[in-house]
Design an enzyme around this catalytic site. Structure first.
Site, short mmCIF file in Angstrom:
data_model
loop_
_atom_site.label_atom_id
_atom_site.label_comp_id
_atom_site.label_asym_id
_atom_site.label_seq_id
_atom_site.Cartn_x
_atom_site.Cartn_y
_atom_site.Cartn_z
N GLY A 118 -93.44 -91.66 29.82
CA GLY A 118 -93.86 -92.18 31.12
C GLY A 118 -95.20 -91.72 31.62
O GLY A 118 -95.54 -91.91 32.79
N THR A 119 -96.01 -91.10 30.76
CA THR A 119 -97.31 -90.58 31.21
C THR A 119 -98.46 -91.55 31.00
O THR A 119 -99.60 -91.24 31.36
CB THR A 119 -97.62 -89.25 30.50
OG1 THR A 119 -97.43 -89.41 29.08
CG2 THR A 119 -96.70 -88.14 30.99
N GLU A 342 -74.87 -74.73 49.20
CA GLU A 342 -76.23 -75.23 49.37
C GLU A 342 -77.04 -74.35 50.32
O GLU A 342 -78.24 -74.15 50.14
CB GLU A 342 -76.22 -76.68 49.86
CG GLU A 342 -75.51 -77.66 48.94
CD GLU A 342 -76.04 -77.63 47.52
OE1 GLU A 342 -77.23 -77.31 47.32
OE2 GLU A 342 -75.27 -77.94 46.58
N ASP A 416 -76.46 -74.78 37.90
CA ASP A 416 -77.30 -73.66 38.36
C ASP A 416 -77.41 -72.59 37.28
O ASP A 416 -78.48 -72.04 37.04
CB ASP A 416 -76.72 -73.05 39.65
CG ASP A 416 -76.67 -74.03 40.79
OD1 ASP A 416 -77.51 -74.95 40.81
OD2 ASP A 416 -75.78 -73.89 41.65
#
Length: 501
Positions: A118-119, A342, A416
């Site tokens: 996608g660059t 959160e 995480d």
């Protein structure tokens, strides 16, 4: 005329069969041979029609349906100033013929564009054809791989042949052949059994060796890949792909340029600040930035608004990062637990890097039941040990909060922990741990595991101690978050400062 011939043949064949049967001859073997010949004729015809890759990137049997490629100018591509400069310098070898002949410079034969998806590698290849006034032929690596042995090599030959013929037909001196995902056919060759991939690669190497820089039209190969390390060394050597150009993720200036280009056909409200969007999209590729503006326009359409607002763009960033909002309903107990989780991330993030929290949300997106969106730091590419440890603490903040308030963790911390382990591997690989400068692959697994556990356990204790000092923030923020389900970064910082003071 062809129609009449077909009808005559269809009329004659049954008559011949009846005559042969009347004469007492067994005609079934003749029929079988005829059927086999017809089938073989169709197979050969299909292979020939599928074997040539046209100048628009499809097979010759699809030429009538493929539109001409839309050539781009380098000015229409944003965020890749360094890559564009390197590419234009390489392309000048095709244009400034007298100057390079005077200096005895050999024109390059191939340019390899490498970088994340996608660059803009394909866009740069198309702009190259416009810049050099060259014929543009394109193909994907997968188009050369078939179950029939030799088909890939044949298509390589046809690709080069058609590029030359098209350049001659259009009276152009240059032709550019673009091969996307070249790692499909250009992977490292292994010993032993000969593969179809190897034959295709060998043919490509032969064609590149046969490119004579003094002949016209001149052929230039431009290829793109996301996995340069997978390519065969014979492709990467000088004389084949002479230039390797890195097309990397854009920095903030590049993201601003890309956003401005894609915002030209979008009606933006006057108070939209694209610089904020560029800051919040750290690590986004050009394709993702285009998707942000497109999704923002979709959000505007949903709300029957005729202009895009800052809120639409913020929602679009969340959509591109994490996916669409889901209708997943959680019970009150789970919702409270998610809120504590959160808030743990948010408090640690704000303490170790002030101003980093953009939003705390309990709205499910993708597979996440809640999330914290961070304001990305200023673009930098070198990280200190303390910075990486702070990022690990932010990742552990949710699990630490659950341990403080529930005495145990939940499966919500899985992603995480994966992120924390990745950061620990970065520490080890960079020689920033007690192991010193090591090769991770040569460190015994037990020793590596002990070091990882020591780092994570120490940082988890630091994180829990930090959150213990901010328990009042949890209590006050929880009520607001449970009611509104979303807490802006500014609201959160005000609460944090009031309680801390």
């Amino acid at each position: 005329m062809l129609k009449w011939k077909t009808e005559i043949l269809l009329g004659i064949i049954p008559v011949l069969l009846l005559f042969v049967a009347f004469m007492g001859v067994d005609y079934l073997p003749i029929v079988m041979i005829g059927v086999l010949l017809i089938v073989a004729w169709f197979v050969v015809r299909m292979q020939r029609s599928g074997g040539a890759i046209g100048a628009t990137g499809g097979s010759s049997s699809r030429k009538g349906t493929n539109p001409k490629p839309s050539f781009l100018d380098f000015n229409q591509i944003g965020g890749q100033d360094q890559a564009k400069a390197e590419l234009m310098e390489a392309l000048d070898f095709l244009i400034k013929k007298e100057q390079i002949a005077k200096l005895g410079i050999r024109p390059i034969k191939g340019i390899l564009l490498t970088g994340p998806p996608g660059t803009g590698k394909t866009l740069l290849a198309k702009a190259s054809a416009h810049y050099t006034n060259a014929v543009f032929s394109s193909a994907s690596g997968s188009e050369f791989v078939e179950m029939y042995v030799g088909v890939g090599a044949s298509r390589i030959r046809d690709l080069f042949k058609e590029a030359r013929m098209k350049a001659q037909k259009e009276n152009k001196q240059n032709a550019i052949i673009f091969i996307d995902e070249i790692d499909v056919i250009g992977g490292k060759r292994e010993g032993g059994q000969q593969r179809e991939y190897d034959q295709t690669l060998n043919q490509l190497l032969t064609e590149m060796d046969g490119i004579h820089t003094t002949e016209e039209p001149r052929i230039l190969i431009v290829a793109a890949t996301n996995r340069k390390e997978m390519l065969d060394s014979a492709l990467l050597r000088p004389g084949r792909f002479d230039r390797h150009i890195e097309v990397d993720l854009p920095d903030k200036k590049g993201r601003m340029s890309i956003l401005d280009i894609h915002a030209r056909n979008k009606p933006l409200r006057g108070d939209v600040n694209m610089e904020i969007i560029a800051e919040q999209t750290f690590g986004f590729s050009g394709a993702q930035l285009e998707s942000v503006l497109n999704e923002a326009a979709i959000y505007a359409m949903r709300t029957n608004e005729d202009r895009l607002t800052q809120k639409h763009l913020a929602l679009a960033i969340d959509k591109v990062m994490m996916g669409e909002k889901t209708d997943r309903e959680t019970n009150q107990e789970e919702k409270v637990r998610v809120a504590y989780h959160e808030l743990g991330h948010a408090i640690v993030a704000e303490v170790v890097r002030e101003g980093s929290v953009s939003q705390v949300s309990l709205c499910p997106r993708g597979k996440a039941l809640g999330y914290v969106r961070h304001n990305p730091p200023a673009d930098h590419y070198l990280y200190t040990k303390s910075y990486i440890e702070d990022q690990i603490m932010i990742a552990l903040g949710g699990a630490a909060a659950e341990e403080i308030f529930y005495g145990a963790r939940s499966t919500g911390s899985r992603n995480d922990f994966e992120k924390a382990m990745e950061l620990v591997r970065m520490l080890v690989g960079s020689g920033l741990t007690n192991l010193g400068i090591v090769d991770i692959e040569m460190v015994p697994k037990k020793e590596l595991m002990n070091e990882n556990n020591a780092i994570l356990n120490a940082l988890m204790q630091r994180t829990k101690q930090l959150l213990d000092n901010y328990k009042p923030v949890f209590e006050q923020s929880l009520d607001v978050l449970m009611t509104e389900e979303t807490l802006s970064g500014e609201q959160f910082r005000i609460m944090l400062k009031q309680i801390a003071s």
